[in-house]
Design an enzyme around this catalytic site. Sequence first.
Site, short mmCIF file in Angstrom:
data_model
loop_
_atom_site.label_atom_id
_atom_site.label_comp_id
_atom_site.label_asym_id
_atom_site.label_seq_id
_atom_site.Cartn_x
_atom_site.Cartn_y
_atom_site.Cartn_z
N ASP A 223 6.24 2.75 -8.35
CA ASP A 223 5.44 3.91 -8.72
C ASP A 223 4.57 4.20 -7.49
O ASP A 223 3.65 3.44 -7.20
CB ASP A 223 4.56 3.65 -9.94
CG ASP A 223 3.99 4.95 -10.51
OD1 ASP A 223 3.86 5.92 -9.74
OD2 ASP A 223 3.70 4.99 -11.72
N THR B 200 -1.91 9.20 -11.12
CA THR B 200 -2.09 10.39 -10.28
C THR B 200 -3.33 11.18 -10.66
O THR B 200 -4.05 11.69 -9.80
CB THR B 200 -0.85 11.31 -10.35
OG1 THR B 200 0.32 10.53 -10.07
CG2 THR B 200 -0.94 12.44 -9.36
N GLU C 231 9.70 6.92 -9.07
CA GLU C 231 9.32 8.03 -9.95
C GLU C 231 9.67 9.40 -9.39
O GLU C 231 10.04 10.30 -10.14
CB GLU C 231 7.81 7.98 -10.22
CG GLU C 231 7.36 9.03 -11.22
CD GLU C 231 5.92 8.86 -11.64
OE1 GLU C 231 5.55 9.45 -12.66
OE2 GLU C 231 5.17 8.15 -10.96
N ASP D 95 1.90 11.19 -3.32
CA ASP D 95 2.98 10.62 -4.13
C ASP D 95 4.26 10.54 -3.32
O ASP D 95 4.91 9.50 -3.23
CB ASP D 95 3.25 11.47 -5.37
CG ASP D 95 2.29 11.21 -6.51
OD1 ASP D 95 2.42 10.18 -7.15
OD2 ASP D 95 1.41 12.06 -6.74
N ASP E 135 5.94 1.69 -14.48
CA ASP E 135 4.56 1.65 -14.96
C ASP E 135 4.09 0.25 -15.35
O ASP E 135 2.90 0.06 -15.64
CB ASP E 135 4.38 2.58 -16.16
CG ASP E 135 4.37 4.04 -15.76
OD1 ASP E 135 3.86 4.36 -14.67
OD2 ASP E 135 4.88 4.88 -16.53
N ILE F 163 2.32 6.42 -6.70
CA ILE F 163 0.92 6.49 -7.10
C ILE F 163 0.89 6.41 -8.61
O ILE F 163 1.21 7.36 -9.31
CB ILE F 163 0.21 7.78 -6.65
CG1 ILE F 163 0.06 7.83 -5.14
CG2 ILE F 163 -1.19 7.86 -7.27
CD1 ILE F 163 -0.73 9.01 -4.63
N ASP F 164 0.53 5.25 -9.12
CA ASP F 164 0.36 5.08 -10.56
C ASP F 164 -1.07 5.49 -10.89
O ASP F 164 -2.02 4.91 -10.36
CB ASP F 164 0.60 3.62 -10.94
CG ASP F 164 0.52 3.39 -12.44
OD1 ASP F 164 0.88 4.32 -13.18
OD2 ASP F 164 0.10 2.31 -12.85
#
Length: 408
Positions: free
Chosen positions: A193, A198, A130, A105, A345, A195-196
């Site tokens: 994001d 996770t 994020e 991330d 998101d 890592i959308d």
Amino acid sequence: MGTQTRWLVATRAVAIKDWSCCETFRKKSITTTVSCFSSTTRSSSLSCTWSPFTTIVSSMSYDKELAAAKKAATLAARLCQKVQKALLQSDVHSKSDKSPVTVADYGSQALVSLTLERELPSQSFSLVAEEDSGDLRKESGQDTLRRITDLVNDTIANEGSHSFSTLTTDDVLKAIDSGKSEGGSVGRHWVLDPIDGTKGFVRGDQYAIALALLDEGKVVLGVLACPNLPLATIGRNEEHSSSNEVGCLFFAKVGDGTYMQALDGSTQTKVNVSAVDNPEEASFFESYEAAHSSHDLSSTIAEKLGVKAPPVRIDSQAKYGALSRGDGAIYLRFPHKGYREKIWDHAAGSIVVTEAGGIVSDAAGNPLDFSKGKFLDVDTGIIVTNQNLMPSLLRAVKESLNEKASSL
């Protein structure tokens, strides 16, 4: 350069207000006309003919920005692939809100930030993202920070770029914290994001690096890097294709359509949403995690529509990418009460779908508004589909929500 001068390209209708009339929306000196011819009745469902609407969009083509975004997302995807392949327990770190976060991330966010700033040096840089470095600056986060720094440097070195010198931990912290922008309706803001999905990443399943650009509050380009999504179509009843080829990059620019290519940079292919108009033949996506969206409500809506296929449940905005190429026809997201949607998101996913001919709205049919900062204020949930199915889907959503409210 003023707003009206910068806006000048045709795009597709995304707002649904009245299926038998024309409506004009005016926002911040931008006029968008949605034309909809009189609806006719056919087999108890609405049929509506749409015409494209014209927004005044930037006379600039966003080519440089899109190229930079694709490079940034691809580099981040390589880092994430390396981490997921050999995921160590020490790579998983708990943020203060207890959600799982990996070094990927943070490393992804740092790489995207660094790449965008290097590729677009003449532009002012604003990033809404994020993650922040708060936990990494604590004593307990030092080992994680060193691991992230090594990963970022290794990824850059393997890419062969000579524009980066070896980064220090301070460089990485600064890059991560460049994502503290609040966004808004003025100027340009990148939305990320890193890592959308996770939880999907930790499980070894679907996730996405989602990057978009806002210009005066409007999404003008988006990139979705989906390292685990098969290049072949996902079947209705299975999450994974039988194809061994995985790793997709979806990208879209306002007025220019949506394209898909392999993460290795193979030839790009223009994609379009499904043209299915019979709900019984439609399949739909929803979140893998029941905590992220009400599966019961989605099931009720699907039943009212007559959808026969079971839902395809996958993590992240990979759902937007899959829908943009016609793998499914509907995506339903109904978070539990009190949850506020974040712009990162949905920003990249929404333009990937709309430029492929689809529609993204809240549960009341209103277009998503990305101009108000980090959060999306939506009515109940988010629905995504093609133009043919939207009238009947909206009706089924309204009926299901009314029934749910009356039962409380």
